[in-house]
Design an enzyme around this catalytic site. Structure first.
Site, PDB file in Angstrom:
ATOM      1  N   ASP A 110       0.829  -1.205   0.000  1.00 60.85           N
ATOM      2  CA  ASP A 110       0.000   0.000   0.000  1.00 60.85           C
ATOM      3  C   ASP A 110       0.866   1.258   0.000  1.00 60.85           C
ATOM      4  O   ASP A 110       1.976   1.257   0.544  1.00 60.85           O
ATOM      5  CB  ASP A 110      -0.899  -0.024   1.248  1.00 60.85           C
ATOM      6  CG  ASP A 110      -2.038   0.980   1.151  1.00 60.85           C
ATOM      7  OD1 ASP A 110      -2.294   1.508   0.054  1.00 60.85           O
ATOM      8  OD2 ASP A 110      -2.664   1.241   2.199  1.00 60.85           O
ATOM      9  N   HIS A 167       2.738   3.082  -8.925  1.00 55.39           N
ATOM     10  CA  HIS A 167       2.591   1.634  -9.128  1.00 55.39           C
ATOM     11  C   HIS A 167       3.827   1.082  -9.837  1.00 55.39           C
ATOM     12  O   HIS A 167       4.336   0.025  -9.514  1.00 55.39           O
ATOM     13  CB  HIS A 167       1.342   1.330  -9.959  1.00 55.39           C
ATOM     14  CG  HIS A 167       0.059   1.761  -9.307  1.00 55.39           C
ATOM     15  ND1 HIS A 167      -0.213   1.520  -7.983  1.00 55.39           N
ATOM     16  CD2 HIS A 167      -1.031   2.430  -9.787  1.00 55.39           C
ATOM     17  CE1 HIS A 167      -1.410   2.005  -7.683  1.00 55.39           C
ATOM     18  NE2 HIS A 167      -1.918   2.570  -8.758  1.00 55.39           N
ATOM     19  N   LEU A 183      11.197 -20.494  -4.194  1.00 55.42           N
ATOM     20  CA  LEU A 183      10.127 -19.668  -3.617  1.00 55.42           C
ATOM     21  C   LEU A 183       8.869 -19.829  -4.455  1.00 55.42           C
ATOM     22  O   LEU A 183       8.932 -19.798  -5.681  1.00 55.42           O
ATOM     23  CB  LEU A 183      10.550 -18.186  -3.636  1.00 55.42           C
ATOM     24  CG  LEU A 183       9.516 -17.178  -3.130  1.00 55.42           C
ATOM     25  CD1 LEU A 183       9.407 -17.231  -1.598  1.00 55.42           C
ATOM     26  CD2 LEU A 183       9.889 -15.745  -3.537  1.00 55.42           C
TER      27      LEU A 183
HETATM   28  C1  FPP Z   1      -1.955   0.159  -3.397  1.00 63.38           C
HETATM   29  O1  FPP Z   1      -1.481   1.485  -3.455  1.00 63.38           O
HETATM   30  C2  FPP Z   1      -1.386  -0.653  -4.458  1.00 63.38           C
HETATM   31  C3  FPP Z   1      -2.069  -1.213  -5.490  1.00 63.38           C
HETATM   32  C4  FPP Z   1      -3.519  -1.045  -5.691  1.00 63.38           C
HETATM   33  C5  FPP Z   1      -1.430  -2.006  -6.523  1.00 63.38           C
HETATM   34  C6  FPP Z   1      -0.203  -2.765  -6.143  1.00 63.38           C
HETATM   35  C7  FPP Z   1       0.575  -2.944  -7.368  1.00 63.38           C
HETATM   36  C8  FPP Z   1       1.900  -2.865  -7.479  1.00 63.38           C
HETATM   37  C9  FPP Z   1       2.819  -2.728  -6.347  1.00 63.38           C
HETATM   38  C10 FPP Z   1       2.462  -2.900  -8.837  1.00 63.38           C
HETATM   39  C11 FPP Z   1       3.373  -3.962  -9.181  1.00 63.38           C
HETATM   40  C12 FPP Z   1       2.973  -5.302  -8.784  1.00 63.38           C
HETATM   41  C13 FPP Z   1       3.159  -6.376  -9.532  1.00 63.38           C
HETATM   42  C14 FPP Z   1       2.980  -7.706  -8.956  1.00 63.38           C
HETATM   43  C15 FPP Z   1       3.522  -6.277 -10.939  1.00 63.38           C
HETATM   44  P1  FPP Z   1      -2.553   2.658  -3.532  1.00 63.38           P
HETATM   45  O2  FPP Z   1      -2.731   3.010  -4.963  1.00 63.38           O
HETATM   46  O3  FPP Z   1      -3.818   2.252  -2.827  1.00 63.38           O
HETATM   47  O4  FPP Z   1      -1.806   3.790  -2.737  1.00 63.38           O
HETATM   48  P2  FPP Z   1      -2.465   4.958  -1.881  1.00 63.38           P
HETATM   49  O5  FPP Z   1      -3.197   4.309  -0.725  1.00 63.38           O
HETATM   50  O6  FPP Z   1      -1.287   5.752  -1.428  1.00 63.38           O
HETATM   51  O7  FPP Z   1      -3.374   5.712  -2.798  1.00 63.38           O
END
Ligand code: FPP
Length: 247
Positions: A24, A41, A135
């Site tokens: 997050d 992301h 893994l």
């Molecule tokens: C939450 O941050 C994260 C996500 C919704 C997506 C997680 C994806 C990645 C880390 C990208 C790469 C992953 C792979 C496996 C290729 P948020 O957008 O909710 O952040 P915020 O709470 O600060 O708005």
């Protein structure tokens, strides 16, 4: 620094067999830099690489990452499409390296909601890494804990109605065997980044006795050192599974 932490992990006792992570804080990381959310992301992909390598180094056997939730479908279409493109890029760019590292990738969730191009990309990473023995990496995509439990309940009800299963034979093991995580042990450690103390519909059944570690670090800044700190924190806990301590 990382090697010192690894030495401490080795001296401190049991390494968690299964680590799950709610990644997050990508949006906040981007906003703090005046960048669009998708850049957060994208940067988060580097942290994915970090934790995979860290798990292999520490001897964690299973890593489960919450990459896209069922709730994430409600984000603006351009963000959903940026996240799907990122998954495609990840599958293309990382497949060979994951294979070299002995990482076996599994993709779990309601995949029929995922567009065909992304679906094909994730299939190639699953096929291309099959047999990796260092893994097991579970990428949870289009995943929601309540939906998973409902799906299992429906499947078991169908079996009872069809006369394939007796009502009294439904126990925890039978139920768990119908979940996406069927053949896996429950996570020993759950890490959530960005300081939020919530499960956000992640692995609701499987996290019943999991130790929780909340890190204030935003996901794109999360490194293997942060992972090792979380493992050390886990090693200081006493897991009682609802029982009393040993005398
Ligand atoms: C939450 O941050 C994260 C996500 C919704 C997506 C997680 C994806 C990645 C880390 C990208 C790469 C992953 C792979 C496996 C290729 P948020 O957008 O909710 O952040 P915020 O709470 O600060 O708005």
């Amino acid at each position: 620094m990382a090697s010192e932490l690894l030495d401490r992990i080795r001296l401190s006792g049991d390494v968690p067999e299964h680590v799950a992570i709610i990644m997050d804080g990508n949006g906040r990381w981007a906003r703090a830099r005046g960048l669009p959310r998708h850049r957060g992301h994208r940067e988060g992909m580097k942290s994915v690489r970090e934790v995979i390598e860290g798990c292999v180094e520490a001897g964690v056997r299973i890593l489960t990452l919450f990459a896209f939730s069922t709730e994430n479908w409600q984000r603006p279409p351009q963000e959903v499409s940026a996240l799907m493109s990122l998954l495609q890029l990840y599958a293309r760019k990382e497949r060979a390296e994951l294979r070299r590292q002995g990482v076996e990738v599994h993709v779990l969730g309601e995949l029929d909601r995922v567009d065909p191009t992304t679906r094909r990309a994730v299939d190639t990473i699953v096929e291309g890494t099959r047999g990796g023995s260092e893994l097991r990496l579970n990428l949870m995509i289009s995943y929601g804990g309540r939906e998973e439990i409902l799906r299992s309940a429906r499947e078991l009800a169908r079996c009872v109605v069809a006369g394939e299963l007796a009502l009294e034979d439904i126990d925890e093991d039978v139920f768990a065997a119908t979940l996406f995580t069927a053949e896996l042990p429950d996570p020993d450690l759950l890490i959530r980044t960005s300081g939020e103390h919530r499960l956000s519909n992640f692995l609701l059944w499987q996290l019943a006795y999991t130790e929780l570690h909340v890190s204030s670090v935003l996901w794109p800044d999360f490194t293997r050192e942060h992972l090792f700190e979380a493992v050390l924190d886990y090693q200081r806990r006493e897991r009682r599974f609802g029982r009393v301590s040993a005398p």
